[in-house]
Design a protein around this motif. Structure first.
Motif, mmCIF file in Angstrom:
data_model
loop_
_atom_site.group_PDB
_atom_site.id
_atom_site.type_symbol
_atom_site.label_atom_id
_atom_site.label_comp_id
_atom_site.label_asym_id
_atom_site.label_seq_id
_atom_site.Cartn_x
_atom_site.Cartn_y
_atom_site.Cartn_z
ATOM 1 N N LEU A 28 0.745 -0.997 -0.007
ATOM 2 C CA LEU A 28 -0.188 -0.086 0.454
ATOM 3 C C LEU A 28 0.729 0.648 -0.056
ATOM 4 O O LEU A 28 1.820 1.131 0.979
ATOM 5 C CB LEU A 28 -1.127 0.130 1.609
ATOM 6 C CG LEU A 28 -1.967 0.979 1.363
ATOM 7 C CD1 LEU A 28 -3.064 0.493 2.102
ATOM 8 C CD2 LEU A 28 -0.881 2.546 1.659
ATOM 9 N N ILE A 29 0.787 1.867 -1.049
ATOM 10 C CA ILE A 29 1.220 3.537 -1.160
ATOM 11 C C ILE A 29 0.604 4.615 -0.837
ATOM 12 O O ILE A 29 -0.230 4.590 -1.564
ATOM 13 C CB ILE A 29 2.350 3.984 -2.193
ATOM 14 C CG1 ILE A 29 3.131 2.049 -2.821
ATOM 15 C CG2 ILE A 29 3.151 4.689 -2.371
ATOM 16 C CD1 ILE A 29 3.914 2.158 -3.809
ATOM 17 N N TYR A 30 0.582 5.342 0.404
ATOM 18 C CA TYR A 30 -0.046 6.372 0.498
ATOM 19 C C TYR A 30 0.559 8.061 0.558
ATOM 20 O O TYR A 30 1.934 7.753 0.600
ATOM 21 C CB TYR A 30 -0.531 6.566 2.233
ATOM 22 C CG TYR A 30 -1.413 7.255 2.648
ATOM 23 C CD1 TYR A 30 -3.333 7.235 2.387
ATOM 24 C CD2 TYR A 30 -1.082 8.827 3.061
ATOM 25 C CE1 TYR A 30 -3.666 8.205 2.638
ATOM 26 C CE2 TYR A 30 -1.743 9.771 3.545
ATOM 27 C CZ TYR A 30 -3.214 8.990 4.172
ATOM 28 O OH TYR A 30 -4.562 10.403 3.957
ATOM 29 N N TYR A 31 -0.213 8.513 -0.724
ATOM 30 C CA TYR A 31 0.560 10.254 -0.327
ATOM 31 C C TYR A 31 -0.202 10.776 -0.011
ATOM 32 O O TYR A 31 -1.468 11.270 -1.012
ATOM 33 C CB TYR A 31 0.456 10.205 -2.275
ATOM 34 C CG TYR A 31 1.400 11.567 -2.294
ATOM 35 C CD1 TYR A 31 2.926 11.656 -1.664
ATOM 36 C CD2 TYR A 31 1.010 12.842 -2.949
ATOM 37 C CE1 TYR A 31 3.731 12.943 -2.176
ATOM 38 C CE2 TYR A 31 1.317 13.416 -3.145
ATOM 39 C CZ TYR A 31 2.310 14.135 -3.062
ATOM 40 O OH TYR A 31 2.799 15.965 -3.200
ATOM 41 N N ALA A 32 0.555 11.351 1.343
ATOM 42 C CA ALA A 32 -0.916 13.252 0.949
ATOM 43 C C ALA A 32 0.426 14.415 0.577
ATOM 44 O O ALA A 32 1.260 14.392 1.313
ATOM 45 C CB ALA A 32 -1.232 12.643 2.300
ATOM 46 N N GLY A 33 -0.044 15.134 -0.336
ATOM 47 C CA GLY A 33 0.495 16.127 -0.723
ATOM 48 C C GLY A 33 0.238 17.545 -1.637
ATOM 49 O O GLY A 33 -0.694 16.938 -2.184
ATOM 50 N N HIS A 34 1.392 18.023 -2.555
ATOM 51 C CA HIS A 34 0.643 18.556 -3.121
ATOM 52 C C HIS A 34 0.846 17.846 -4.824
ATOM 53 O O HIS A 34 1.319 17.182 -4.470
ATOM 54 C CB HIS A 34 1.850 19.676 -3.780
ATOM 55 C CG HIS A 34 1.234 20.863 -3.118
ATOM 56 N ND1 HIS A 34 -0.331 21.478 -2.943
ATOM 57 C CD2 HIS A 34 2.102 21.303 -1.678
ATOM 58 C CE1 HIS A 34 0.138 22.637 -2.627
ATOM 59 N NE2 HIS A 34 0.960 22.759 -1.589
ATOM 60 N N GLY A 35 -0.449 18.425 -5.536
ATOM 61 C CA GLY A 35 -0.374 17.517 -6.848
ATOM 62 C C GLY A 35 -0.665 18.614 -8.106
ATOM 63 O O GLY A 35 -0.311 19.847 -7.500
#
Length: 553
Positions: free
Chosen positions: A95-102
């Motif tokens: 599982l890859i979780y990304y929170a941030g600017h896109g």
């Protein structure tokens, strides 16, 4: 004293059982929370979101977690590189979780994740989401779920997931099927749109919903069910629409990601269904055990060809009188029943043809993964004869009834995706790019083209578009496919109900499915084509796929 210590150790080693390996495999997560940016506007919640996600994955679901907070490009790429070295088993779950600017470049269609050292209007340090998809292509890991809480993250999703519980099927049996099949899915906080970075009581709206579902769950949770529980609260509290589906350009095989609470990981999925035995020859070829289900797959060891199981059943063959684009030879609608068989998951490719026959006859020789074309019916028979000699099996062309049953069984619309003519999402057809290449003057074209762009002027690599309900690719579009039958214009009026094989003689053989050069009329489940069996189409429109009956094993 030493002897007594050794004795105690021996007793302990016998008394304490070794924990059995989990039937679900190992769970690993890479969790990234980028909040404090050097050049872009800093965000409010990604660090808290990432830390909370990492904690619940560790404590409740037994994940091994790598946590990256405020990661620059080098740190994130180093984390990706680590995954390539550590995720080497098909039993792994990632599982890859990304929170941030896109960011989404709408001109090129390229999406980006932005590390904390990303500069405004300078994408040199941005991470294109294609780097993520390229990583997922090379990992041996069977199941991957990417969870992206960032603006424009919906760019990751190629198509919505169809991994849903079939009517009448036990949930545990269905979960077992999802576990056995490879999956590459993404759950995103929104589509190709900005998303809210607050509103969840110290978390983003999406992260709050995600965490609440994970914390409240006490059973095996599939990705599609996870999405169902997240979607409504996010839409109700923010102007964004979460998405769940297959990740673009990855080797997805219609499985799904399963989140399993720690206390359940030693318990195998069970089902009360009565299983039928599978012939040893099938088991040896496919590695499968138990009852065969629609969509089960196998691989022929001689060629690497993939096959999908189509169970026996009955269906209404032909098109109703009011179907748009219908021809008279598609009726009357009549009930047909066929026995179970395995059908090629893809059209036969140029690489497979060269493996068996040597020389490549295709008009569009752009790669081994493109369909072989410029093939006559008799050419296809020669290929099958040689394939059978080398494999020891009894492959053949599908009958026309088998082809239509596999293409659109259980579907009451003209195409497997429904009544919509938004064909470029589902099939390689005659579209804007084809028309532009082959007709400089639009008035010269006699065909009605699809007012869209599927990305290919001629043939496309097999499997480039959505599969149908059975997991078969390119049944509509790309190249016409030969069937075994002689063509009979009025044959439907006398066709037998059980396993029809067409007229006993004729001058032309049946073609099905339409091609890259065809308009809406030909891209229908019931549309029929016909051609002299000795003719090779030099315009690259005709290919084939093969089948094998259970009795052929």
């Amino acid at each position: 004293m030493l002897r007594r210590l050794l004795y105690i150790l021996l007793v302990l080693s016998i008394a304490v059982p070794v924990q059995a390996a989990s039937p679900y495999g190992r769970f690993h997560a890479l969790v990234i929370g980028n909040q404090n940016y050097e050049y872009l506007k800093s965000l409010k919640t990604p660090r808290a979101d990432a830390e909370a996600v990492a904690e619940v994955l560790k404590k409740q679901y037994g994940f091994e977690v790598d946590l990256v907070l405020d990661g620059n490009r080098k740190e994130i790429m180093r984390a990706f590189s680590k995954l390539r070295k550590t995720m080497t088993s098909e039993k792994d779950n990632l599982l890859i979780y990304y929170a941030g600017h896109g960011y989404l470049d709408r001109l090129s269609g390229v999406g980006y994740w932005q590390p904390v050292d990303a500069e405004q209007d300078n994408d040199i340090d941005w991470i294109p989401t294609s780097r993520v998809t390229n990583l997922l292509k090379v990992l041996q890991t069977k199941h991957v779920l990417v969870v992206a809480d960032s603006c424009y993250s919906g760019n990751l999703v190629m198509r919505e997931s169809e991994a849903q519980l079939a009517s009448g099927m036990e949930r545990n049996a269905w979960l077992q099927r999802m576990l056995e099949r490879r999956s590459r899915n993404a759950l995103t906080s929104g589509g190709e749109e900005p998303v809210l970075d607050s509103g969840g009581g110290g978390h983003s709206v999406f992260a709050k919903a995600f965490l609440e579902v994970l914390r409240g769950n006490r059973e095996v949770l599939d990705g599609d069910s996870l999405f169902d529980q997240i979607k409504s609260p996010v839409i109700a509290n923010a102007r964004q629409t979460p998405l769940y589906g297959v990740i673009k350009m990855t080797n997805h095989d219609w499985g799904d990601f399963l989140l399993v609470p720690t206390e359940s990981q030693g318990i195998a999925l069970t089902s009360s269904r009565k299983e039928k035995s599978v012939p040893d020859s099938v088991r040896g070829m496919s590695g499968q055990k138990g009852e065969l289900q629609r969509g089960d797959t196998m691989i022929d060891p001689t060629t690497g060809m993939e096959f999908v199981y189509i169970p026996k059943g009955c269906f209404k063959m032909g098109s109703p009188p009011d179907e748009k684009g219908r021809n008279d030879d598609e009726g009357p609608v009549h009930e047909v029943c066929v026995d179970g068989f395995w059908m090629g998951k893809y059209e036969v490719t140029q690489g497979q043809w060269k493996m068996i026959m040597g020389k490549n006859p295709a008009t569009f020789q752009k790669g081994d993964n493109y369909p072989v074309e410029q093939i006559s019916w008799e050419d296809a028979q020669k290929f099958i004869l040689e394939l059978n000699r080398k494999s020891g099996k009894q492959y053949r062309l599908p009958t026309e009834a088998e082809w239509e049953y596999a293409a659109c069984a259980e579907i009451d619309t003209a195409r497997f995706w429904g009544a919509s003519d938004d064909t470029c999402r589902y099939a390689n057809v005659y579209d804007q790019v084809s028309r532009k290449k082959y007709y400089d003057d639009e008035n010269n074209s006699i065909w009605n083209y699809h007012n869209c762009n599927d990305g290919y002027a001629e043939t496309a690599p097999v499997g480039s578009f959505w599969p149908n309900i059975s997991g078969l690719y390119d049944m509509n579009g790309n190249v016409w496919e030969w069937c075994a039958d002689w063509y009979g214009g009025k044959y439907y009026t006398t066709s037998p109900r059980s396993n029809p094989t067409g007229p006993v003689s004729g001058t032309r053989r049946v073609l099905r499915g339409g091609a890259w050069s065809d308009d809406s009329q030909a891209i229908r489940c019931s549309a029929r084509g016909k051609c002299d069996p000795t003719l090779r189409h030099e315009d690259g429109k005709v290919g084939f796929r093969v089948v094998i009956s259970l009795v052929g094993f």
